[in-house]
Design a protein around this motif. Structure first.
Motif, PDB file in Angstrom:
ATOM      1  N   PHE A  22       1.145  -1.318   0.010  1.00  0.00           N
ATOM      2  CA  PHE A  22       0.534   0.094  -0.098  1.00  0.00           C
ATOM      3  C   PHE A  22       1.044   1.074  -0.072  1.00  0.00           C
ATOM      4  O   PHE A  22       0.477   1.937  -0.550  1.00  0.00           O
ATOM      5  CB  PHE A  22      -0.882   0.135   1.243  1.00  0.00           C
ATOM      6  N   SER A  23       2.041   1.318   0.814  1.00  0.00           N
ATOM      7  CA  SER A  23       2.445   2.193   0.960  1.00  0.00           C
ATOM      8  C   SER A  23       3.479   2.308  -0.455  1.00  0.00           C
ATOM      9  O   SER A  23       3.705   3.709  -0.874  1.00  0.00           O
ATOM     10  CB  SER A  23       3.467   2.526   2.600  1.00  0.00           C
ATOM     11  N   SER A  24       3.992   1.538  -1.160  1.00  0.00           N
ATOM     12  CA  SER A  24       5.075   1.904  -1.921  1.00  0.00           C
ATOM     13  C   SER A  24       4.209   2.378  -3.407  1.00  0.00           C
ATOM     14  O   SER A  24       5.201   2.530  -4.070  1.00  0.00           O
ATOM     15  CB  SER A  24       5.874   0.114  -2.331  1.00  0.00           C
ATOM     16  N   ALA A  25       3.039   1.748  -3.120  1.00  0.00           N
ATOM     17  CA  ALA A  25       2.570   1.873  -4.024  1.00  0.00           C
ATOM     18  C   ALA A  25       2.235   3.768  -4.260  1.00  0.00           C
ATOM     19  O   ALA A  25       1.638   4.200  -5.447  1.00  0.00           O
ATOM     20  CB  ALA A  25       0.905   1.996  -4.358  1.00  0.00           C
ATOM     21  N   LEU A  26       2.359   4.518  -3.124  1.00  0.00           N
ATOM     22  CA  LEU A  26       2.606   5.806  -3.387  1.00  0.00           C
ATOM     23  C   LEU A  26       3.885   6.453  -3.852  1.00  0.00           C
ATOM     24  O   LEU A  26       4.127   7.571  -3.707  1.00  0.00           O
ATOM     25  CB  LEU A  26       2.618   6.609  -2.100  1.00  0.00           C
ATOM     26  N   TRP A  27       5.153   5.621  -4.360  1.00  0.00           N
ATOM     27  CA  TRP A  27       6.669   5.431  -4.906  1.00  0.00           C
ATOM     28  C   TRP A  27       6.382   6.263  -5.716  1.00  0.00           C
ATOM     29  O   TRP A  27       7.439   7.931  -5.158  1.00  0.00           O
ATOM     30  CB  TRP A  27       7.345   4.104  -4.606  1.00  0.00           C
ATOM     31  N   PRO A  28       5.687   6.589  -6.274  1.00  0.00           N
ATOM     32  CA  PRO A  28       5.982   7.658  -7.296  1.00  0.00           C
ATOM     33  C   PRO A  28       6.350   9.293  -7.554  1.00  0.00           C
ATOM     34  O   PRO A  28       6.786  10.354  -7.967  1.00  0.00           O
ATOM     35  CB  PRO A  28       5.640   7.118  -8.808  1.00  0.00           C
ATOM     36  N   PHE A  29       5.116   9.792  -6.523  1.00  0.00           N
ATOM     37  CA  PHE A  29       5.295  10.725  -5.692  1.00  0.00           C
ATOM     38  C   PHE A  29       4.985  10.767  -4.704  1.00  0.00           C
ATOM     39  O   PHE A  29       5.299  12.253  -4.095  1.00  0.00           O
ATOM     40  CB  PHE A  29       3.367  11.639  -6.332  1.00  0.00           C
ATOM     41  N   GLY A  30       5.315  10.335  -3.741  1.00  0.00           N
ATOM     42  CA  GLY A  30       5.192  10.240  -2.030  1.00  0.00           C
ATOM     43  C   GLY A  30       6.630  10.241  -1.971  1.00  0.00           C
ATOM     44  O   GLY A  30       7.167  11.322  -0.794  1.00  0.00           O
ATOM     45  N   THR A  31       7.638  10.454  -2.691  1.00  0.00           N
ATOM     46  CA  THR A  31       9.104  10.423  -2.912  1.00  0.00           C
ATOM     47  C   THR A  31       9.334  11.526  -3.016  1.00  0.00           C
ATOM     48  O   THR A  31      10.549  12.159  -3.080  1.00  0.00           O
ATOM     49  CB  THR A  31       9.531   8.892  -3.567  1.00  0.00           C
ATOM     50  N   LEU A  32       8.845  12.264  -3.748  1.00  0.00           N
ATOM     51  CA  LEU A  32       9.020  13.271  -4.482  1.00  0.00           C
ATOM     52  C   LEU A  32       8.700  15.295  -3.370  1.00  0.00           C
ATOM     53  O   LEU A  32       8.318  15.786  -3.456  1.00  0.00           O
ATOM     54  CB  LEU A  32       8.080  13.426  -6.016  1.00  0.00           C
ATOM     55  N   TRP A  75       5.136  14.521  -2.298  1.00  0.00           N
ATOM     56  CA  TRP A  75       4.090  14.513  -2.192  1.00  0.00           C
ATOM     57  C   TRP A  75       3.140  14.669  -0.917  1.00  0.00           C
ATOM     58  O   TRP A  75       3.954  13.818  -0.029  1.00  0.00           O
ATOM     59  CB  TRP A  75       2.992  13.800  -3.247  1.00  0.00           C
ATOM     60  N   PRO A  76       1.976  15.025  -0.441  1.00  0.00           N
ATOM     61  CA  PRO A  76       1.392  16.164  -0.488  1.00  0.00           C
ATOM     62  C   PRO A  76       1.295  17.592  -0.993  1.00  0.00           C
ATOM     63  O   PRO A  76       2.246  18.128   0.013  1.00  0.00           O
ATOM     64  CB  PRO A  76      -0.073  16.052   0.129  1.00  0.00           C
ATOM     65  N   THR A  77       1.797  18.001  -2.535  1.00  0.00           N
ATOM     66  CA  THR A  77       1.949  19.521  -2.088  1.00  0.00           C
ATOM     67  C   THR A  77       0.852  20.395  -2.737  1.00  0.00           C
ATOM     68  O   THR A  77      -0.044  19.565  -2.896  1.00  0.00           O
ATOM     69  CB  THR A  77       3.131  19.611  -2.682  1.00  0.00           C
ATOM     70  N   PRO A  78       1.343  21.133  -2.480  1.00  0.00           N
ATOM     71  CA  PRO A  78      -0.627  22.175  -3.082  1.00  0.00           C
ATOM     72  C   PRO A  78      -0.863  22.415  -4.457  1.00  0.00           C
ATOM     73  O   PRO A  78       0.731  21.488  -5.281  1.00  0.00           O
ATOM     74  CB  PRO A  78       0.521  23.773  -3.433  1.00  0.00           C
ATOM     75  N   PRO A  79      -1.706  21.487  -4.745  1.00  0.00           N
ATOM     76  CA  PRO A  79      -2.097  20.970  -6.282  1.00  0.00           C
ATOM     77  C   PRO A  79      -1.249  22.429  -7.868  1.00  0.00           C
ATOM     78  O   PRO A  79      -1.263  23.215  -7.021  1.00  0.00           O
ATOM     79  CB  PRO A  79      -2.984  21.201  -6.480  1.00  0.00           C
ATOM     80  N   ARG A  80      -1.263  21.228  -9.039  1.00  0.00           N
ATOM     81  CA  ARG A  80      -0.637  22.400  -9.880  1.00  0.00           C
ATOM     82  C   ARG A  80      -1.473  23.125 -10.821  1.00  0.00           C
ATOM     83  O   ARG A  80      -2.729  22.321 -10.190  1.00  0.00           O
ATOM     84  CB  ARG A  80       0.192  22.073 -10.533  1.00  0.00           C
ATOM     85  N   GLU A 116      11.701  23.719  -3.328  1.00  0.00           N
ATOM     86  CA  GLU A 116      11.833  22.371  -4.554  1.00  0.00           C
ATOM     87  C   GLU A 116      10.216  22.234  -5.014  1.00  0.00           C
ATOM     88  O   GLU A 116       9.889  21.719  -3.755  1.00  0.00           O
ATOM     89  CB  GLU A 116      12.845  22.204  -4.085  1.00  0.00           C
ATOM     90  N   ASP A 117      10.119  22.239  -6.318  1.00  0.00           N
ATOM     91  CA  ASP A 117       8.405  20.924  -6.250  1.00  0.00           C
ATOM     92  C   ASP A 117       9.205  20.330  -7.342  1.00  0.00           C
ATOM     93  O   ASP A 117       8.909  20.273  -8.926  1.00  0.00           O
ATOM     94  CB  ASP A 117       7.929  22.595  -7.301  1.00  0.00           C
ATOM     95  N   LEU A 118       9.435  19.265  -6.280  1.00  0.00           N
ATOM     96  CA  LEU A 118       9.997  17.548  -7.458  1.00  0.00           C
ATOM     97  C   LEU A 118       8.598  17.428  -7.987  1.00  0.00           C
ATOM     98  O   LEU A 118       8.738  16.295  -8.915  1.00  0.00           O
ATOM     99  CB  LEU A 118      10.160  16.871  -6.348  1.00  0.00           C
ATOM    100  N   VAL A 119       7.588  17.447  -7.216  1.00  0.00           N
ATOM    101  CA  VAL A 119       6.456  16.200  -7.782  1.00  0.00           C
ATOM    102  C   VAL A 119       5.678  17.487  -9.449  1.00  0.00           C
ATOM    103  O   VAL A 119       5.630  16.930 -10.118  1.00  0.00           O
ATOM    104  CB  VAL A 119       4.658  17.078  -7.085  1.00  0.00           C
ATOM    105  N   SER A 120       6.008  18.237  -9.495  1.00  0.00           N
ATOM    106  CA  SER A 120       5.362  18.879 -10.270  1.00  0.00           C
ATOM    107  C   SER A 120       6.881  19.545 -12.034  1.00  0.00           C
ATOM    108  O   SER A 120       6.356  18.890 -13.549  1.00  0.00           O
ATOM    109  CB  SER A 120       5.021  20.478 -10.605  1.00  0.00           C
ATOM    110  N   ARG A 121       7.698  19.246 -11.423  1.00  0.00           N
ATOM    111  CA  ARG A 121       9.139  18.785 -12.421  1.00  0.00           C
ATOM    112  C   ARG A 121       9.286  17.077 -12.707  1.00  0.00           C
ATOM    113  O   ARG A 121       9.589  16.983 -14.039  1.00  0.00           O
ATOM    114  CB  ARG A 121      10.184  19.306 -11.840  1.00  0.00           C
ATOM    115  N   HIS A 122       8.778  16.443 -11.772  1.00  0.00           N
ATOM    116  CA  HIS A 122       8.987  14.864 -11.562  1.00  0.00           C
ATOM    117  C   HIS A 122       8.250  14.038 -12.299  1.00  0.00           C
ATOM    118  O   HIS A 122       8.340  12.642 -12.086  1.00  0.00           O
ATOM    119  CB  HIS A 122      10.752  14.520 -11.166  1.00  0.00           C
TER     120      HIS A 122
END
Length: 979
Positions: free
Chosen positions: A523-533, A535-540, A581-587
């Protein structure tokens, strides 16, 4: 520039350069304006050590990240480890057991604190090993799935899924591990063949009912007789004429006396056994589905085991007291004995060699039995209350993304498997009965009776309150009960006993308590592509807003599905986003995920679900699925077979570069990789070849190039090598774009070994003018850059030893070769190579002494060939040991004849070899090769061999047949040359 040693030491080079790269921040150089490129590493278990599968997976990722870094991109390779709930808890409990302690000697908080201590002291083994492999990950952003910022994301996702109606509590069957006393995932179940039995019993029809043929019973068969204590039905096929008349009637279970309904269901196979199947919906996955179709609610299904897989009383109280408390396997023997004693066992009758009847209680059978891969105990299908995610709804957007191309699965052949699983997906059980992990953010409370009293059921079947904090959960409970709320952190046995069945009076507070379970690590690793960046951050801008099915919390009744709370024991860990740094919107989305096919459903598909649900976009554009690394004979590696290969041992022996190149060269889409230490050793020899080439260039005054562009070249050999560099760059770019790692590795290998090290160096020996030195230095630089993603250590070392460089190779520029070389020059060198190769082959096959010089007579040569001979006569003399070429007629006598393009080259052999003896030798060798070829061919055409032999034996025979066929053709060609 430093003189190169005669030999190189991989271990010393690897340690030095890795420290330099990491220490100088070169794994993610500052490139704020560059195009981003992102890969997330499948997080290995924090308890893990590098195995050969990790070596393959991470080598492929590193090739891609180094390649894109060289192309100037802002290449981010996210790295981290998974907290690995069961595995980590097991490791710590083993350490405690060795000291005579057990987990329950401590409070939950104390135990979790001990796990964190272990993690800080011993949890970095695999990250150090990834460094040894050369993985150029951004270690400054190393993540852990229990880091505070990541735990925040996990809690948020759980709560929002619940609010959207996509996460709920339900009673279903799970894979239950009696050792860990927890539900486990399918991936943690290992199916093994065990010797078991097939028992047959008669169940009497109730109420005087009989079958059409007058029979008063039905025979049922089972491999698990003990489960009949919880039987709830007998299923027959609705179209089976033997049983059509009794569908809907009742049948008697002899031991319990329970009356069971006979149901019609397609699950029953009329052709299998008696065609009747006993149904125990609380202890078999297939029976569970039959039970549901028969109208048996999950809450009404009987459970005959406790968490330790010992017999307990069922809800209807019909299990005889003599069975209560028995271990499941002891109960099996007791049930069979009692059924036999009462005359309900149908014996299994066979005949021995003498034709005499042999009677046994059961039919011996090999049973596919599920075991816990860590506990080693038999897994029990167990009916219990767990938290589930509505995977069927979450699966719809990822399927559409694959269909419309927003997610590209490579190889494409995996799409069918992906769709088949996703279209038939079951609810995802996300709760685990452990202490280590993300504690489920849910608090349970009592039910409200019709009289307004609070009734406590400590099993957690009452109302639940889901929120991101305890305070928020208490507010939900306050709104629900309208009275004071007291939160019990972890109710002990005394409090559980006091509250169980208690009905509170008006004015008493309502006690709520935290769900003791933790979340499945998937369950936690399912969030890996955005949780590691971060997230949660303000929405783009334009980001899909969070959806909510019911608008959030509120009043709950006993049947409501809601729950929540913060992660339990957070520690300082991996970094949240840095300032500004806004890793979510960039990566996000990531560009690529490289994964073994075996976790396509456990991890990859779930990342796609969570990414689209919470980010409004796919988690990655491409999904590359590689095979398994198998033993040399094709068998799956396992400790029990003793065929496991330690990648660190291979690195110690051959170097990381050799192992990495082997992995790339053997990674062919859609196929498993067969381990072959000889090939790893061969790639160590390849590294040595490269090293020696550098030493040759250095000895001949060749230094690093001063230009990214190819130097001016007038000599055919230099024009040729420039063209070959350009062709190799193009081949690499194409292969890597298509994720054909074997094609990419073979392209650079062929160019380095065959074209540059063998032919270019051979052709330029003794002819090193200034132009050639410039071209050779430039070409070698391109080799180092192109080879770097595959063999980073030796290439970085040679990059600095062959010239004074401003930057490290890891951040150099990928070749952008516009020059393609001169076509006529390339054709001339190609002709020269083919001619010299033919001469060398003939000399070898005909046993011409190595030092002997030969004459060559040329006939039918056109003007172009004659001009080439004139220009390349010196090279032909040096490389082919041809002392003279003539266009006159060849003398009479034995000779070898070679045809290259339109010209025939006649090489007289008189005085060099005994022609008659050589013909006899070749004829004998040809006969032997043809005999072996034909023998192998006959074996392969024999159906008995192909049907009965092991696959590896057939593959070996085909390989040998191919070799002998080629050998016979080679010898025949040599004989023809002597004609």
């Amino acid at each position: 520039m430093t003189d190169l040693p005669k030999t190189f030491d991989p271990a010393e080079i690897e340690a030095r350069w890795y420290a330099h790269w990491e220490g100088n921040g070169l794994f993610r150089p500052e490139r704020p304006d560059a195009q981003p490129y992102t890969i997330v590493n499948p997080p290995p278990n924090v308890t893990g050590s590098l195995h050969i599968g990790h070596a393959l997976d991470n080598t492929l990722q590193d090739i891609m990240i180094r390649y894109e870094r060289l192309r100037g991109k802002d290449a981010l390779w996210v790295v981290g480890t998974d907290h690995a709930g069961i595995a980590t808890q097991m490791v710590v409990e083993r350490q405690m057991n060795a000291k005579g302690e057990k987990r329950t000697d401590y409070t939950r908080d104390e135990f979790v604190a001990k796990v964190w201590e272990w993690k800080h002291e011993s949890g970095g083994t695999i990250t150090g090993q990834l460094r040894r492999l050369g993985c150029s990950m951004d270690w400054s952003r190393e993540q852990f799935t229990m880091d505070p910022h990541f735990s925040k994301a996990v809690v948020k996702v759980f709560v929002e899924l619940h609010q959207r109606g996509l996460l709920y509590r339900d009673k279903r069957l799970v894979n239950w591990d009696p050792h860990f006393r927890s539900a486990i995932s399918d991936l943690e179940v290992e199916t093994k063949e065990t010797q078991g039995g097939f028992w047959r019993f008669t169940y009497p029809l109730a109420g005087g009912v009989r079958l059409a043929d007058g029979t008063d019973h039905i025979v049922v068969a089972t491999t698990r007789p003990e489960t009949m204590l919880a039987d709830m039905a007998v299923a027959v096929h609705p179209d089976d004429p033997r049983y059509r008349s009794v569908i809907g009637k009742e049948i008697l279970q002899p031991i319990t006396g329970r009356r069971l309904r006979i149901v019609g269901d397609d699950y029953a196979d009329p052709e299998l056994g008696s065609g009747a199947v006993k149904i125990t919906p609380g202890h078999d996955f297939n029976d569970f589905e039959v039970g549901k179709r028969a109208g048996i609610a999950a809450g009404a299904m009987l459970n005959m085991f406790d968490a330790d897989a010992k017999v307990v009383q069922t809800a209807d109280g019909l299990v005889p007291a003599r069975f209560i408390g028995m271990d499941r396997f002891d109960a099996r023997g007791a049930v069979v004995a009692e059924m036999k004693a009462q005359g309900f066992l149908v014996p299994h009758v066979t005949k021995n060699k003498e034709g005499e009847a042999v009677v046994a209680d059961f039919e011996p059978r090999v049973i596919q039995t599920p075991f816990g891969d860590r506990s080693g105990v038999v897994i029990e299908p167990w009916l219990t209350d767990q938290w589930y995610v509505d995977a069927a709804k979450l699966a719809v957007p990822p399927m559409q993304a694959v269909r419309d191309g927003r997610i590209e699965i490579v190889p494409k052949t995996w799409e069918k498997t992906f769709f088949n699983w996703m279209e038939n997906i079951q609810p995802w059980c996300v709760s685990r009965q452990l202490w280590w992990g993300h504690r489920i953010p849910a608090w349970f409370g009592p039910s409200v009776t019709d009289e307004g009293k609070l009734s406590y059921d400590m099993s957690g079947e009452g109302p639940s309150f889901v929120a991101e904090t305890q305070e928020a959960a208490e507010q939900l409970a306050l709104d629900h009960y309208g009275r004071a709320i007291v939160t019990v952190a972890d109710p002990g046995e005394a409090m559980i006993a006091a509250l169980a069945g208690h009905q509170s009076e008006a004015g008493e507070p309502a006690y709520i308590w935290r769900d003791p379970d933790v979340l499945d690590t998937w369950f936690s690793s399912a969030l890996w592509p955005f949780g590691t960046l971060g997230w949660p951050t303000p929405p783009r801008d334009g980001e899909v807003a969070a959806r909510s099915a019911d608008g959030g919390g509120g009043r709950l009744d006993a049947n409501s599905r809601s729950d929540a709370a913060p992660p339990h024991h957070q520690q300082a860990g991996g970094p949240p986003p840095r300032a500004g740094e806004d890793l979510v919107s960039r990566h996000y989305p990531n560009d690529l995920l490289i994964s073994g096919f075996d976790i396509l459903f456990f991890w990859d598909a779930r990342m796609a679900m969570m990414g689209q649900e919470f980010m409004g976009d796919v988690p990655w554009r491409k999904l590359y699925l590689h095979g398994l690394v198998r033993a040399a004979d094709g068998q799956k590696m396992s400790k029990s077979k003793g065929n496991v290969v330690d990648p660190l041992g291979l690195i110690d022996r051959f170097g990381a570069d050799a192992l990495r190149f082997f992995m790339a060269a053997m990674e062919s889409q859609g196929r498993d990789v067969k381990m072959d230490e000889k090939r790893v050793e061969g790639y160590r020899n390849f590294a040595t070849k490269l090293w020696n080439a550098a030493r040759f260039l250095q000895a001949n005054g060749v230094t690093a190039s001063t230009s990214i562009d190819a130097p001016a070249a007038t000599l055919p050999v230099n024009q040729w090598i420039v063209g070959q560099v350009a062709a190799t760059v193009q081949a690499l770019d194409t292969a890597i774009a298509e994720l054909r790692f074997d094609a990419a590795a073979n392209a650079i290998y062929h160019f380095v070994w065959d074209q540059f090290c063998d032919w270019y160096i051979e052709l330029t020996k003794g002819a090193m003018d200034e132009e050639t030195r410039a071209v050779a230095g430039w070409a070698f630089d391109q080799i180092l850059v192109m080879l770097h993603p595959f063999m980073p250590f030796i290439t970085e070392e040679l990059w600095h030893l062959t010239g004074d460089r401003a930057n490290a190779l890891i951040v150099a520029q990928w070749p952008q070769v516009s020059a393609s070389g001169d076509g006529a020059a390339a054709a001339e060198i190609d002709w020269l190579i083919r001619l010299v190769s033919a001469v060398r082959t003939a000399r070898t096959e005909l046993n011409v002494p190595p030092g002997a010089k030969m004459k060559a007579f040329v006939r039918d040569a056109g003007a172009v060939t004659q001009a080439r001979i004139a220009r390349q006569s010196a090279a032909l003399g040096r490389l082919g040991r041809i002392e003279a070429l003539s266009f006159d007629a060849a003398p009479e006598g034995g000779a070898a004849q070679l045809v290259v393009d339109e010209a025939t080259f006649v090489l007289p052999l008189e005085g060099l070899i005994d022609i008659a003896a050589e013909k006899a030798r070749l004829a004998k060798a040809l006969a032997a090769a043809e005999k072996e070829r034909d023998s192998l061919g006959n074996r392969l055409s024999n159906p008995a061999f192909v049907e009965k032999a092991k696959p590896e034996a057939i593959a070996k025979a085909r390989e040998d047949h191919g070799e002998k066929t080629a050998e016979a053709q080679r010898i025949k060609a040599a004989l023809d040359r002597l004609a």
